[in-house]
Write a protein that holds these residues in place. Sequence first.
Motif, PDB file in Angstrom:
ATOM      1  N   MET A 116      43.086 -10.827   9.056  1.00 48.07           N
ATOM      2  CA  MET A 116      43.689 -11.023  10.379  1.00 48.07           C
ATOM      3  C   MET A 116      43.673  -9.682  11.111  1.00 48.07           C
ATOM      4  O   MET A 116      43.183  -8.687  10.563  1.00 48.07           O
ATOM      5  CB  MET A 116      45.091 -11.617  10.257  1.00 48.07           C
ATOM      6  N   PHE A 117      44.204  -9.671  12.330  1.00 43.97           N
ATOM      7  CA  PHE A 117      44.011  -8.516  13.201  1.00 43.97           C
ATOM      8  C   PHE A 117      45.293  -8.174  13.951  1.00 43.97           C
ATOM      9  O   PHE A 117      46.004  -9.080  14.391  1.00 43.97           O
ATOM     10  CB  PHE A 117      42.891  -8.815  14.209  1.00 43.97           C
ATOM     11  N   ASN A 118      45.568  -6.897  14.064  1.00 44.26           N
ATOM     12  CA  ASN A 118      46.686  -6.428  14.890  1.00 44.26           C
ATOM     13  C   ASN A 118      46.128  -5.879  16.207  1.00 44.26           C
ATOM     14  O   ASN A 118      45.274  -4.989  16.179  1.00 44.26           O
ATOM     15  CB  ASN A 118      47.444  -5.288  14.190  1.00 44.26           C
ATOM     16  N   TRP A 119      46.607  -6.406  17.302  1.00 44.48           N
ATOM     17  CA  TRP A 119      46.184  -5.935  18.630  1.00 44.48           C
ATOM     18  C   TRP A 119      47.349  -5.243  19.327  1.00 44.48           C
ATOM     19  O   TRP A 119      48.474  -5.764  19.316  1.00 44.48           O
ATOM     20  CB  TRP A 119      45.737  -7.122  19.488  1.00 44.48           C
ATOM     21  N   SER A 120      47.075  -4.102  19.935  1.00 43.71           N
ATOM     22  CA  SER A 120      48.132  -3.453  20.709  1.00 43.71           C
ATOM     23  C   SER A 120      47.566  -2.687  21.883  1.00 43.71           C
ATOM     24  O   SER A 120      46.461  -2.146  21.834  1.00 43.71           O
ATOM     25  CB  SER A 120      48.967  -2.521  19.822  1.00 43.71           C
ATOM     26  N   CYS A 121      48.341  -2.686  22.950  1.00 40.97           N
ATOM     27  CA  CYS A 121      48.045  -1.864  24.125  1.00 40.97           C
ATOM     28  C   CYS A 121      49.307  -1.047  24.367  1.00 40.97           C
ATOM     29  O   CYS A 121      50.291  -1.565  24.899  1.00 40.97           O
ATOM     30  CB  CYS A 121      47.706  -2.743  25.330  1.00 40.97           C
ATOM     31  N   TYR A 122      49.298   0.205  23.920  1.00 42.36           N
ATOM     32  CA  TYR A 122      50.501   1.032  23.962  1.00 42.36           C
ATOM     33  C   TYR A 122      50.466   2.051  25.100  1.00 42.36           C
ATOM     34  O   TYR A 122      51.431   2.226  25.819  1.00 42.36           O
ATOM     35  CB  TYR A 122      50.679   1.745  22.617  1.00 42.36           C
ATOM     36  N   TRP A 134      53.941 -12.085  21.296  1.00 43.61           N
ATOM     37  CA  TRP A 134      53.786 -10.684  21.703  1.00 43.61           C
ATOM     38  C   TRP A 134      55.126  -9.991  21.659  1.00 43.61           C
ATOM     39  O   TRP A 134      56.144 -10.563  22.035  1.00 43.61           O
ATOM     40  CB  TRP A 134      53.239 -10.606  23.134  1.00 43.61           C
ATOM     41  N   GLY A 162      50.807  -7.443   5.798  1.00 45.64           N
ATOM     42  CA  GLY A 162      52.016  -8.245   6.005  1.00 45.64           C
ATOM     43  C   GLY A 162      53.104  -7.483   6.748  1.00 45.64           C
ATOM     44  O   GLY A 162      54.164  -8.018   7.040  1.00 45.64           O
ATOM     45  N   SER A 163      52.830  -6.202   7.044  1.00 42.45           N
ATOM     46  CA  SER A 163      53.766  -5.350   7.792  1.00 42.45           C
ATOM     47  C   SER A 163      52.953  -4.505   8.781  1.00 42.45           C
ATOM     48  O   SER A 163      51.725  -4.430   8.664  1.00 42.45           O
ATOM     49  CB  SER A 163      54.519  -4.398   6.849  1.00 42.45           C
ATOM     50  N   ASP A 198      46.255 -17.670  16.341  1.00 43.74           N
ATOM     51  CA  ASP A 198      45.755 -16.324  16.636  1.00 43.74           C
ATOM     52  C   ASP A 198      45.285 -16.252  18.083  1.00 43.74           C
ATOM     53  O   ASP A 198      45.192 -17.275  18.774  1.00 43.74           O
ATOM     54  CB  ASP A 198      44.644 -15.906  15.658  1.00 43.74           C
ATOM     55  N   LEU A 199      44.973 -15.046  18.535  1.00 41.95           N
ATOM     56  CA  LEU A 199      44.596 -14.876  19.945  1.00 41.95           C
ATOM     57  C   LEU A 199      43.337 -15.657  20.313  1.00 41.95           C
ATOM     58  O   LEU A 199      43.283 -16.254  21.401  1.00 41.95           O
ATOM     59  CB  LEU A 199      44.440 -13.387  20.277  1.00 41.95           C
ATOM     60  N   TRP A 205      52.725  -3.226  24.446  1.00 46.98           N
ATOM     61  CA  TRP A 205      52.476  -4.635  24.117  1.00 46.98           C
ATOM     62  C   TRP A 205      51.752  -4.739  22.789  1.00 46.98           C
ATOM     63  O   TRP A 205      50.777  -4.006  22.562  1.00 46.98           O
ATOM     64  CB  TRP A 205      51.617  -5.288  25.196  1.00 46.98           C
ATOM     65  N   SER A 206      52.182  -5.648  21.937  1.00 48.05           N
ATOM     66  CA  SER A 206      51.448  -5.845  20.692  1.00 48.05           C
ATOM     67  C   SER A 206      51.530  -7.291  20.224  1.00 48.05           C
ATOM     68  O   SER A 206      52.538  -7.979  20.425  1.00 48.05           O
ATOM     69  CB  SER A 206      51.958  -4.905  19.595  1.00 48.05           C
ATOM     70  N   CYS A 207      50.449  -7.720  19.606  1.00 41.17           N
ATOM     71  CA  CYS A 207      50.405  -9.023  18.942  1.00 41.17           C
ATOM     72  C   CYS A 207      49.936  -8.728  17.521  1.00 41.17           C
ATOM     73  O   CYS A 207      48.746  -8.499  17.297  1.00 41.17           O
ATOM     74  CB  CYS A 207      49.442  -9.957  19.663  1.00 41.17           C
ATOM     75  N   TYR A 208      50.872  -8.666  16.585  1.00 42.24           N
ATOM     76  CA  TYR A 208      50.559  -8.244  15.225  1.00 42.24           C
ATOM     77  C   TYR A 208      50.475  -9.422  14.247  1.00 42.24           C
ATOM     78  O   TYR A 208      49.574  -9.499  13.441  1.00 42.24           O
ATOM     79  CB  TYR A 208      51.610  -7.230  14.746  1.00 42.24           C
ATOM     80  N   LEU A 209      51.455 -10.308  14.302  1.00 41.62           N
ATOM     81  CA  LEU A 209      51.473 -11.530  13.468  1.00 41.62           C
ATOM     82  C   LEU A 209      51.531 -11.251  11.971  1.00 41.62           C
ATOM     83  O   LEU A 209      51.183 -12.114  11.154  1.00 41.62           O
ATOM     84  CB  LEU A 209      50.257 -12.425  13.789  1.00 41.62           C
ATOM     85  N   ASN A 210      51.972 -10.041  11.600  1.00 42.06           N
ATOM     86  CA  ASN A 210      51.930  -9.645  10.192  1.00 42.06           C
ATOM     87  C   ASN A 210      52.799 -10.493   9.270  1.00 42.06           C
ATOM     88  O   ASN A 210      52.364 -10.883   8.178  1.00 42.06           O
ATOM     89  CB  ASN A 210      52.383  -8.185  10.058  1.00 42.06           C
ATOM     90  N   HIS A 211      54.041 -10.752   9.681  1.00 39.83           N
ATOM     91  CA  HIS A 211      55.008 -11.350   8.750  1.00 39.83           C
ATOM     92  C   HIS A 211      54.526 -12.664   8.156  1.00 39.83           C
ATOM     93  O   HIS A 211      54.777 -12.951   6.990  1.00 39.83           O
ATOM     94  CB  HIS A 211      56.369 -11.530   9.439  1.00 39.83           C
TER      95      HIS A 211
END
Lengths: 155, 155
Positions: free
Chosen positions: B80-86, A102, B125-126, A49-50, A83-89
């Motif tokens: 867990m966490f989803n990070w994004s800079c859109y 990313w 998970g998605s 993780d980040l 930009w995104s760091c999701y790591l969901n799968h």
Amino acid sequence: MPDCPICQWTPANTEYPFLWETPAWIVKLAPNQSLPGRCIVSTRRHVPDLPGLNIQEWAELHGVIRKLESAIRASLGAEMFNWSCYLNHAYRETRPEPHVHWWMVPRYREPVTLGGLRFEDPYFGSPYDHDRWQRLPEQVWEDLILLIQTALAAD
Amino acid sequence: MPDCPICQWTPANTEYPFLWETPAWIVKLAPNQSLPGRCIVSTRRHVPDLPGLNIQEWAELHGVIRKLESAIRASLGAEMFNWSCYLNHAYRETRPEPHVHWWMVPRYREPVTLGGLRFEDPYFGSPYDHDRWQRLPEQVWEDLILLIQTALAAD
């Protein structure tokens, strides 16, 4: 990490072709090119993780972002980048083994043409649609890899 | 920047309430709490894109990510966490004035209960669904702000 697909990647992988690297990060072209230049930036090390990134990895990441935005802007005319760091799968498994990566998605105000194909960004100004999928014909794909690699080398 | 809504924000803003700050970053709770603990992390300075962040801002960001993930995990049980800079919305204008901000979206394998309300994360998970929107009742909203602020102070 034996079961981690990102750890298993090698430069021989043609689905996620190599674009650029630093000591800590590897940049690959993503198979989905509905928005041309879409890339994946992953750690060389298996980091879950980040918060787990070390100082060196974190510092290098900023350089990768700068370099990649500059190269994709110059070579493809992208106006801005998501930009995104999701790591969901990884969390679909009962024992998740996430590996930091990313998604860098270039966004286009104007359509872009590659190898005679025209690409639109119908949701420019909004989140892109995860379900829009486009693989490139072999020659366009190979030309795009070379185009981005050349821009990265020139920058 | 006079027309930038992020620059205009003050701690008196109740729609995006203050949670935490560092010299370079301000953390606010997001109005959409369909996934509880959803936050916005924005630069104090008007920075138009990630390459524009200076060394200090970039270094501090990693500390903010660590601190915030730890506090939301401890107080709300996020997995867990989803990070994004859109930065997409700024580009709806002909003269975009983007201001760097991150969306931090906690994700939940198990439902979480707040003030008697139950929150599910049906797409765990998605990618989360941008269109799922939920404002909290006044008391739950205020309790949540205090809960997160307390966790951030304790960490």
